[in-house]
Design a protein around this motif. Structure first.
Motif, short mmCIF file in Angstrom:
data_model
loop_
_atom_site.label_atom_id
_atom_site.label_comp_id
_atom_site.label_asym_id
_atom_site.label_seq_id
_atom_site.Cartn_x
_atom_site.Cartn_y
_atom_site.Cartn_z
N VAL A 243 33.53 32.21 -11.70
CA VAL A 243 32.36 31.57 -11.10
C VAL A 243 32.13 32.09 -9.69
N LEU A 244 33.19 32.16 -8.89
CA LEU A 244 33.04 32.65 -7.52
C LEU A 244 32.62 34.11 -7.50
N HIS A 245 33.23 34.91 -8.36
CA HIS A 245 32.88 36.33 -8.43
C HIS A 245 31.39 36.50 -8.72
N HIS A 246 30.90 35.80 -9.73
CA HIS A 246 29.50 35.96 -10.12
C HIS A 246 28.55 35.37 -9.08
N ALA A 247 28.96 34.29 -8.43
CA ALA A 247 28.11 33.72 -7.37
C ALA A 247 28.01 34.68 -6.18
N ILE A 248 29.14 35.24 -5.77
CA ILE A 248 29.13 36.19 -4.65
C ILE A 248 28.34 37.44 -5.02
N GLU A 249 28.52 37.91 -6.24
CA GLU A 249 27.78 39.08 -6.70
C GLU A 249 26.28 38.79 -6.75
N ALA A 250 25.89 37.62 -7.28
CA ALA A 250 24.48 37.26 -7.38
C ALA A 250 23.83 37.14 -6.00
N CYS A 251 24.63 36.77 -5.01
CA CYS A 251 24.12 36.61 -3.64
C CYS A 251 24.38 37.87 -2.81
N LYS A 252 24.70 38.97 -3.47
CA LYS A 252 24.90 40.27 -2.82
C LYS A 252 25.91 40.21 -1.68
N GLY A 253 26.99 39.46 -1.90
CA GLY A 253 28.07 39.38 -0.93
C GLY A 253 27.90 38.32 0.14
N ASN A 254 26.76 37.63 0.16
CA ASN A 254 26.51 36.59 1.15
C ASN A 254 27.25 35.32 0.71
N LYS A 255 28.39 35.06 1.35
CA LYS A 255 29.23 33.93 0.94
C LYS A 255 28.61 32.58 1.28
N SER A 256 27.79 32.51 2.32
CA SER A 256 27.10 31.25 2.61
C SER A 256 26.13 30.90 1.49
N ARG B 193 26.35 27.80 -1.36
CA ARG B 193 25.24 26.90 -1.70
C ARG B 193 24.97 26.92 -3.20
N LEU B 194 25.02 28.10 -3.79
CA LEU B 194 24.78 28.24 -5.23
C LEU B 194 25.82 27.47 -6.04
N VAL B 195 27.08 27.53 -5.59
CA VAL B 195 28.17 26.86 -6.30
C VAL B 195 28.22 25.36 -5.96
N GLY B 196 27.71 25.00 -4.78
CA GLY B 196 27.70 23.59 -4.39
C GLY B 196 28.89 23.17 -3.56
N VAL B 197 29.44 24.12 -2.78
CA VAL B 197 30.57 23.81 -1.90
C VAL B 197 30.26 24.33 -0.49
N HIS B 198 31.08 23.93 0.47
CA HIS B 198 30.93 24.45 1.82
C HIS B 198 31.44 25.89 1.87
N ARG B 199 30.89 26.69 2.76
CA ARG B 199 31.26 28.10 2.88
C ARG B 199 32.76 28.27 3.10
N LYS B 200 33.34 27.48 3.99
CA LYS B 200 34.77 27.59 4.26
C LYS B 200 35.61 27.30 3.01
N GLN B 201 35.16 26.32 2.24
CA GLN B 201 35.88 25.98 1.01
C GLN B 201 35.81 27.16 0.03
N GLU C 237 38.38 40.55 -14.23
CA GLU C 237 37.33 41.10 -13.38
C GLU C 237 37.89 42.23 -12.53
N PRO C 238 37.78 43.49 -12.99
CA PRO C 238 38.40 44.58 -12.25
C PRO C 238 37.71 44.92 -10.93
N ASN C 239 36.44 44.61 -10.77
CA ASN C 239 35.70 44.99 -9.57
C ASN C 239 35.23 43.77 -8.78
N GLU C 240 36.12 42.88 -8.45
CA GLU C 240 35.76 41.67 -7.72
C GLU C 240 35.36 42.01 -6.30
N PRO C 241 34.26 41.42 -5.80
CA PRO C 241 33.88 41.67 -4.41
C PRO C 241 34.87 41.05 -3.44
N ARG C 242 35.06 41.67 -2.29
CA ARG C 242 35.97 41.14 -1.27
C ARG C 242 35.22 40.68 -0.09
#
Length: 85
Positions: A39-52, A56-64, A80-85
């Protein structure tokens, strides 16, 4: 159906949950960690690396999101071999 979701979303979530529970017991990580990582991988990927935005997409605070991603990313990836960092 459990949780506070209804209709088609509930059916999809339940279908996914059943599929995950049907995975072999020994898969390298807990099944819950696999779901969280995906879920986190796909959310970060969908938001082009923008963790904030991903948080929001996942429904948690950025720090969490960052803490959880950092913890899950240090474990060997099972699917997931190519997880964003």
């Amino acid at each position: 159906v459990v949780g506070d979701y209804t209709g088609r979303a509930a059916a999809e979530v339940d279908k996914i949950a059943r599929a995950i529970l049907a995975l072999p017991e020994r898969i390298g990580s807990s099944k819950l960690e696999l779901v969280e990582r995906a879920v986190l991988h796909h959310a970060i990927e969908a938001c082009k690396g923008n963790k904030s935005a991903a948080a929001r997409l996942v429904g948690v605070h950025r720090k969490q999101l960052e803490r959880k991603w950092d913890r899950l990313s240090t474990q060997p990836p099972d699917s997931e071999p190519n997880e964003p960092r």
